[in-house]
Scaffold this motif. Structure first.
Motif, PDB file in Angstrom:
ATOM      1  N   MET A   1     -11.720  -5.953  -2.874  1.00  0.00           N
ATOM      2  CA  MET A   1     -10.518  -6.223  -2.092  1.00  0.00           C
ATOM      3  C   MET A   1      -9.720  -4.930  -1.980  1.00  0.00           C
ATOM      4  N   SER A   2      -9.215  -4.661  -0.798  1.00  0.00           N
ATOM      5  CA  SER A   2      -8.419  -3.450  -0.616  1.00  0.00           C
ATOM      6  C   SER A   2      -6.946  -3.739  -0.894  1.00  0.00           C
ATOM      7  N   CYS A   3      -6.244  -2.698  -1.265  1.00  0.00           N
ATOM      8  CA  CYS A   3      -4.814  -2.783  -1.572  1.00  0.00           C
ATOM      9  C   CYS A   3      -4.051  -3.194  -0.318  1.00  0.00           C
ATOM     10  N   PRO A   4      -3.196  -4.222  -0.401  1.00  0.00           N
ATOM     11  CA  PRO A   4      -2.442  -4.654   0.784  1.00  0.00           C
ATOM     12  C   PRO A   4      -1.386  -3.646   1.242  1.00  0.00           C
ATOM     13  N   ILE A   5      -1.086  -2.656   0.416  1.00  0.00           N
ATOM     14  CA  ILE A   5      -0.074  -1.664   0.781  1.00  0.00           C
ATOM     15  C   ILE A   5      -0.706  -0.448   1.459  1.00  0.00           C
ATOM     16  N   CYS A   6      -1.749   0.139   0.812  1.00  0.00           N
ATOM     17  CA  CYS A   6      -2.312   1.384   1.334  1.00  0.00           C
ATOM     18  C   CYS A   6      -3.773   1.286   1.762  1.00  0.00           C
ATOM     19  N   GLN A   7      -4.390   0.129   1.564  1.00  0.00           N
ATOM     20  CA  GLN A   7      -5.777  -0.135   1.962  1.00  0.00           C
ATOM     21  C   GLN A   7      -6.827   0.563   1.104  1.00  0.00           C
ATOM     22  N   LYS A   8      -6.456   1.252   0.018  1.00  0.00           N
ATOM     23  CA  LYS A   8      -7.444   1.831  -0.896  1.00  0.00           C
ATOM     24  C   LYS A   8      -8.084   0.694  -1.691  1.00  0.00           C
ATOM     25  N   PRO A   9      -9.227   0.950  -2.326  1.00  0.00           N
ATOM     26  CA  PRO A   9      -9.844  -0.096  -3.155  1.00  0.00           C
ATOM     27  C   PRO A   9      -8.894  -0.537  -4.275  1.00  0.00           C
ATOM     28  N   GLY A  10      -8.827  -1.824  -4.528  1.00  0.00           N
ATOM     29  CA  GLY A  10      -7.949  -2.353  -5.564  1.00  0.00           C
ATOM     30  C   GLY A  10      -8.420  -1.997  -6.954  1.00  0.00           C
ATOM     31  N   ASP A  11      -7.497  -2.018  -7.913  1.00  0.00           N
ATOM     32  CA  ASP A  11      -7.790  -1.751  -9.319  1.00  0.00           C
ATOM     33  C   ASP A  11      -7.539  -3.042 -10.090  1.00  0.00           C
ATOM     34  N   GLU A  12      -8.468  -3.444 -10.933  1.00  0.00           N
ATOM     35  CA  GLU A  12      -8.329  -4.684 -11.705  1.00  0.00           C
ATOM     36  C   GLU A  12      -7.018  -4.724 -12.489  1.00  0.00           C
ATOM     37  N   LYS A  13      -6.579  -3.572 -12.981  1.00  0.00           N
ATOM     38  CA  LYS A  13      -5.351  -3.509 -13.781  1.00  0.00           C
ATOM     39  C   LYS A  13      -4.109  -3.905 -12.962  1.00  0.00           C
ATOM     40  N   TYR A  14      -4.131  -3.591 -11.665  1.00  0.00           N
ATOM     41  CA  TYR A  14      -2.953  -3.850 -10.811  1.00  0.00           C
ATOM     42  C   TYR A  14      -3.267  -4.835  -9.692  1.00  0.00           C
ATOM     43  N   ARG A  15      -4.301  -5.595  -9.842  1.00  0.00           N
ATOM     44  CA  ARG A  15      -4.804  -6.495  -8.819  1.00  0.00           C
ATOM     45  C   ARG A  15      -3.696  -7.282  -8.123  1.00  0.00           C
ATOM     46  N   PRO A  16      -3.633  -7.363  -6.833  1.00  0.00           N
ATOM     47  CA  PRO A  16      -4.572  -6.870  -5.826  1.00  0.00           C
ATOM     48  C   PRO A  16      -4.295  -5.442  -5.381  1.00  0.00           C
ATOM     49  N   PHE A  17      -3.370  -4.767  -6.041  1.00  0.00           N
ATOM     50  CA  PHE A  17      -2.987  -3.412  -5.641  1.00  0.00           C
ATOM     51  C   PHE A  17      -3.906  -2.378  -6.265  1.00  0.00           C
ATOM     52  N   CYS A  18      -3.787  -1.125  -5.809  1.00  0.00           N
ATOM     53  CA  CYS A  18      -4.624  -0.044  -6.332  1.00  0.00           C
ATOM     54  C   CYS A  18      -3.930   0.713  -7.456  1.00  0.00           C
ATOM     55  N   SER A  19      -2.611   0.562  -7.549  1.00  0.00           N
ATOM     56  CA  SER A  19      -1.849   1.336  -8.536  1.00  0.00           C
ATOM     57  C   SER A  19      -0.503   0.669  -8.806  1.00  0.00           C
ATOM     58  N   LYS A  20       0.161   1.152  -9.842  1.00  0.00           N
ATOM     59  CA  LYS A  20       1.503   0.657 -10.152  1.00  0.00           C
ATOM     60  C   LYS A  20       2.458   1.000  -9.003  1.00  0.00           C
ATOM     61  N   HIS A  21       2.265   2.157  -8.406  1.00  0.00           N
ATOM     62  CA  HIS A  21       3.129   2.574  -7.293  1.00  0.00           C
ATOM     63  C   HIS A  21       3.095   1.538  -6.161  1.00  0.00           C
ATOM     64  N   CYS A  22       1.893   1.138  -5.743  1.00  0.00           N
ATOM     65  CA  CYS A  22       1.794   0.171  -4.647  1.00  0.00           C
ATOM     66  C   CYS A  22       2.345  -1.196  -5.068  1.00  0.00           C
TER      67      CYS A  22
END
Length: 66
Positions: A1-22
C-alpha cells in the motif's frame, strides 16, 4: 500500500503512512478541519451562526463564554 500523503511505499511502523512525518501531516489536516464535509442543512447553519454570536469558537469540550 502506498502512503496516502506522498505515495511512497508504506512502512509497517507507520501504517498506512511511510513515515512519522506523513502521519503528522495527516493529523494536522484533521486538526485544521481539512477532512471535514460541509453541511447544507439549514439547522446546522443556524446553530453555527448562534455559536458565533455567543462567542463560541470550537469544540464541544470548550467552555462557553457569555
Amino acid at each position: 500500500m502506498s502512503c496516502p500523503i506522498c505515495q511512497k511505499p508504506g512502512d509497517e511502523k507507520y501504517r498506512p503512512f511511510c513515515s512519522k512525518h506523513c502521519a503528522d501531516v495527516d493529523l494536522a489536516r484533521w486538526f485544521k478541519g481539512g477532512y471535514s464535509i460541509p453541511s447544507t442543512d439549514p439547522e446546522d447553519m443556524e446553530k453555527a451562526i448562534d455559536a458565533i454570536e455567543r462567542g463560541e469558537t470550537g469544540g464541544e469540550d470548550e467552555p462557553t463564554r457569555h
